[in-house]
Design a protein around this motif. Structure first.
Motif, PDB file in Angstrom:
ATOM      1  N   THR A  61       0.812  -1.213   0.000  1.00 54.55           N
ATOM      2  CA  THR A  61       0.000   0.000   0.000  1.00 54.55           C
ATOM      3  C   THR A  61       0.847   1.265   0.000  1.00 54.55           C
ATOM      4  N   ASP A  62       2.091   1.181   0.470  1.00 55.70           N
ATOM      5  CA  ASP A  62       3.068   2.244   0.239  1.00 55.70           C
ATOM      6  C   ASP A  62       4.462   1.669   0.445  1.00 55.70           C
ATOM      7  N   HIS A  63       5.471   2.539   0.465  1.00 58.82           N
ATOM      8  CA  HIS A  63       6.866   2.109   0.509  1.00 58.82           C
ATOM      9  C   HIS A  63       7.446   2.096   1.912  1.00 58.82           C
ATOM     10  N   HIS A  64       6.676   2.399   2.934  1.00 63.61           N
ATOM     11  CA  HIS A  64       7.205   2.449   4.290  1.00 63.61           C
ATOM     12  C   HIS A  64       7.538   1.048   4.795  1.00 63.61           C
ATOM     13  N   ARG A  65       8.530   0.989   5.675  1.00 63.71           N
ATOM     14  CA  ARG A  65       9.078  -0.300   6.127  1.00 63.71           C
ATOM     15  C   ARG A  65       8.029  -1.206   6.761  1.00 63.71           C
ATOM     16  N   TYR A  91      16.550   2.304  -1.493  1.00 65.58           N
ATOM     17  CA  TYR A  91      16.862   1.712  -0.191  1.00 65.58           C
ATOM     18  C   TYR A  91      18.176   0.924  -0.283  1.00 65.58           C
ATOM     19  N   ARG A  92      19.097   1.283   0.595  1.00 61.98           N
ATOM     20  CA  ARG A  92      20.401   0.633   0.643  1.00 61.98           C
ATOM     21  C   ARG A  92      20.640   0.129   2.066  1.00 61.98           C
ATOM     22  N   GLU A  93      21.880  -0.162   2.376  1.00 66.38           N
ATOM     23  CA  GLU A  93      22.238  -0.675   3.696  1.00 66.38           C
ATOM     24  C   GLU A  93      21.843   0.303   4.801  1.00 66.38           C
ATOM     25  N   ALA A  94      21.913   1.599   4.520  1.00 74.22           N
ATOM     26  CA  ALA A  94      21.547   2.595   5.533  1.00 74.22           C
ATOM     27  C   ALA A  94      20.087   2.456   5.942  1.00 74.22           C
ATOM     28  N   PHE A  95      19.241   2.078   5.006  1.00 70.63           N
ATOM     29  CA  PHE A  95      17.823   1.876   5.322  1.00 70.63           C
ATOM     30  C   PHE A  95      17.672   0.709   6.292  1.00 70.63           C
ATOM     31  N   ILE A  96      18.402  -0.370   6.065  1.00 70.85           N
ATOM     32  CA  ILE A  96      18.351  -1.525   6.966  1.00 70.85           C
ATOM     33  C   ILE A  96      18.888  -1.136   8.340  1.00 70.85           C
ATOM     34  N   ARG A  98      18.871   1.809   9.753  1.00 68.39           N
ATOM     35  CA  ARG A  98      17.876   2.658  10.453  1.00 68.39           C
ATOM     36  C   ARG A  98      16.736   1.791  10.989  1.00 68.39           C
ATOM     37  N   THR A  99      16.385   0.765  10.248  1.00 68.77           N
ATOM     38  CA  THR A  99      15.334  -0.140  10.716  1.00 68.77           C
ATOM     39  C   THR A  99      15.802  -0.897  11.951  1.00 68.77           C
ATOM     40  N   LYS A 100      17.041  -1.343  11.946  1.00 71.08           N
ATOM     41  CA  LYS A 100      17.597  -2.011  13.126  1.00 71.08           C
ATOM     42  C   LYS A 100      17.526  -1.118  14.357  1.00 71.08           C
ATOM     43  N   ASN A 101      17.779   0.172  14.161  1.00 74.07           N
ATOM     44  CA  ASN A 101      17.805   1.105  15.294  1.00 74.07           C
ATOM     45  C   ASN A 101      16.457   1.207  16.003  1.00 74.07           C
ATOM     46  N   ILE A 102      15.376   0.915  15.275  1.00 75.44           N
ATOM     47  CA  ILE A 102      14.056   0.924  15.903  1.00 75.44           C
ATOM     48  C   ILE A 102      13.997  -0.111  17.028  1.00 75.44           C
ATOM     49  N   GLN A 106      16.225  -4.601  21.491  1.00 74.60           N
ATOM     50  CA  GLN A 106      15.801  -5.994  21.282  1.00 74.60           C
ATOM     51  C   GLN A 106      16.785  -6.672  20.325  1.00 74.60           C
ATOM     52  N   PRO A 107      17.953  -7.054  20.824  1.00 75.93           N
ATOM     53  CA  PRO A 107      19.009  -7.573  19.944  1.00 75.93           C
ATOM     54  C   PRO A 107      18.605  -8.811  19.152  1.00 75.93           C
ATOM     55  N   ASP A 108      17.678  -9.618  19.687  1.00 74.03           N
ATOM     56  CA  ASP A 108      17.257 -10.802  18.937  1.00 74.03           C
ATOM     57  C   ASP A 108      16.535 -10.411  17.660  1.00 74.03           C
ATOM     58  N   ILE A 109      15.795  -9.293  17.705  1.00 71.56           N
ATOM     59  CA  ILE A 109      15.118  -8.805  16.502  1.00 71.56           C
ATOM     60  C   ILE A 109      16.121  -8.127  15.570  1.00 71.56           C
ATOM     61  N   VAL A 110      17.034  -7.342  16.125  1.00 73.30           N
ATOM     62  CA  VAL A 110      18.051  -6.665  15.305  1.00 73.30           C
ATOM     63  C   VAL A 110      18.792  -7.672  14.438  1.00 73.30           C
ATOM     64  N   ALA A 111      19.152  -8.810  15.022  1.00 68.21           N
ATOM     65  CA  ALA A 111      19.923  -9.817  14.280  1.00 68.21           C
ATOM     66  C   ALA A 111      19.153 -10.353  13.080  1.00 68.21           C
ATOM     67  N   GLN A 112      17.828 -10.351  13.162  1.00 65.03           N
ATOM     68  CA  GLN A 112      17.031 -10.878  12.059  1.00 65.03           C
ATOM     69  C   GLN A 112      17.190 -10.063  10.781  1.00 65.03           C
ATOM     70  N   PHE A 113      17.504  -8.776  10.927  1.00 61.91           N
ATOM     71  CA  PHE A 113      17.578  -7.918   9.746  1.00 61.91           C
ATOM     72  C   PHE A 113      18.832  -8.143   8.924  1.00 61.91           C
ATOM     73  N   ASP A 114      19.748  -8.967   9.431  1.00 63.36           N
ATOM     74  CA  ASP A 114      20.925  -9.316   8.625  1.00 63.36           C
ATOM     75  C   ASP A 114      20.533 -10.137   7.402  1.00 63.36           C
ATOM     76  N   GLU A 115      19.370 -10.787   7.440  1.00 61.54           N
ATOM     77  CA  GLU A 115      18.917 -11.616   6.315  1.00 61.54           C
ATOM     78  C   GLU A 115      18.042 -10.862   5.330  1.00 61.54           C
ATOM     79  N   VAL A 116      17.760  -9.599   5.614  1.00 61.21           N
ATOM     80  CA  VAL A 116      16.767  -8.858   4.826  1.00 61.21           C
ATOM     81  C   VAL A 116      17.370  -8.308   3.540  1.00 61.21           C
ATOM     82  N   SER A 117      16.659  -8.498   2.457  1.00 57.82           N
ATOM     83  CA  SER A 117      16.926  -7.778   1.210  1.00 57.82           C
ATOM     84  C   SER A 117      15.602  -7.192   0.745  1.00 57.82           C
ATOM     85  N   ILE A 118      15.647  -6.013   0.190  1.00 53.39           N
ATOM     86  CA  ILE A 118      14.426  -5.324  -0.220  1.00 53.39           C
ATOM     87  C   ILE A 118      13.957  -5.852  -1.570  1.00 53.39           C
TER      88      ILE A 118
END
Length: 223
Positions: A61-65, A91-96, A98-102, A106-118
């Motif tokens: 519905t839009d481009h937001h994370r 969207y590049r690595e900086a976008f990922i 910034r998402t991690k920083n949210i 919660q380090p267990d969630i942060v680690a999950q974003f290492d597998e993310v590609s847009i």
């Protein structure tokens, strides 16, 4: 997942936006994907279970994370507004990061974003795109207001509208990329439609009366 009409499901238990699944005889159309990768995998499993594994399209519905991170877990083309494609293409690595920083507490969630590609849209539109497939008619329609890319899914037979973040219930509308005048105009149009139900971007299922507090809020902010 809650079935709100025959073959039309809504999932609201994940972090981020509400999600949808529209079944046709040819496969499913998915509306938005979760923010957290583990939720994205779970959502793909939920859809596979009700759709017997076949997904036709993923619609953002839009481009937001909160709407797009889980795209990668579906083996189907992504559909979105042309502006969403332009935004997501940047969207590049900086976008990922910034998402991690949210989730930095919660380090267990942060680690999950290492597998993310847009996973970007492969099919785009500007006004509307109508799909007639598997015995169902589905309209992807530009709404605007919330962002220059915000779009919805209209099911004319069932009179159900997935609005993305044009409509939210129980939280402040996000005005960061908005055109507030356009947003007021689209809310007025929604109130003139014959809608059986609205699936908002966030919050519980609602009807057109839920659009009035958003209009009041936007008018106050414009003042």
């Amino acid at each position: 997942m809650k079935e709100i009409a025959p073959g039309i499901y809504v999932q609201s238990r994940y972090e981020g936006a509400n999600l949808g699944c529209i079944l046709t005889e040819a496969g499913a159309i998915v509306v938005d994907t979760p923010l957290i990768p583990a939720d994205g995998r779970s959502w793909a499993e939920d859809v596979a279970r009700v759709a017997h594994g076949k997904v036709l399209y993923v619609f953002n519905t839009d481009h937001h994370r909160a709407h797009i991170i889980g795209n990668q877990y579906f083996d189907a083309p992504v559909v979105a507004h042309e502006v969403a494609w332009k935004e997501m293409s940047s969207y590049r690595e900086a976008f990922i990061e910034r998402t991690k920083n949210i989730f930095k507490r919660q380090p267990d969630i942060v680690a999950q974003f290492d597998e993310v590609s847009i996973k970007k849209p492969e099919i785009t539109f500007t006004g509307q795109l109508i799909v007639k497939k598997g015995g169902r008619e589905v309209h992807f329609i530009y709404l605007g207001g919330h962002t220059p890319a915000t779009s919805g899914v209209w099911l004319p037979r069932e009179r159900i509208l997935f609005t993305g973040d044009v409509v939210v219930v129980g939280e402040h509308p996000s005005l960061g990329q908005c055109n507030s005048k356009e947003w007021l105009e689209v809310l007025t149009r929604l109130r003139k439609m014959s809608l059986a139900a609205i699936v908002p971007g966030h919050g519980p299922l609602c009807n057109v009366e839920a659009t009035q507090p958003i209009s009041d809020y936007i008018r106050l902010m414009r003042t």
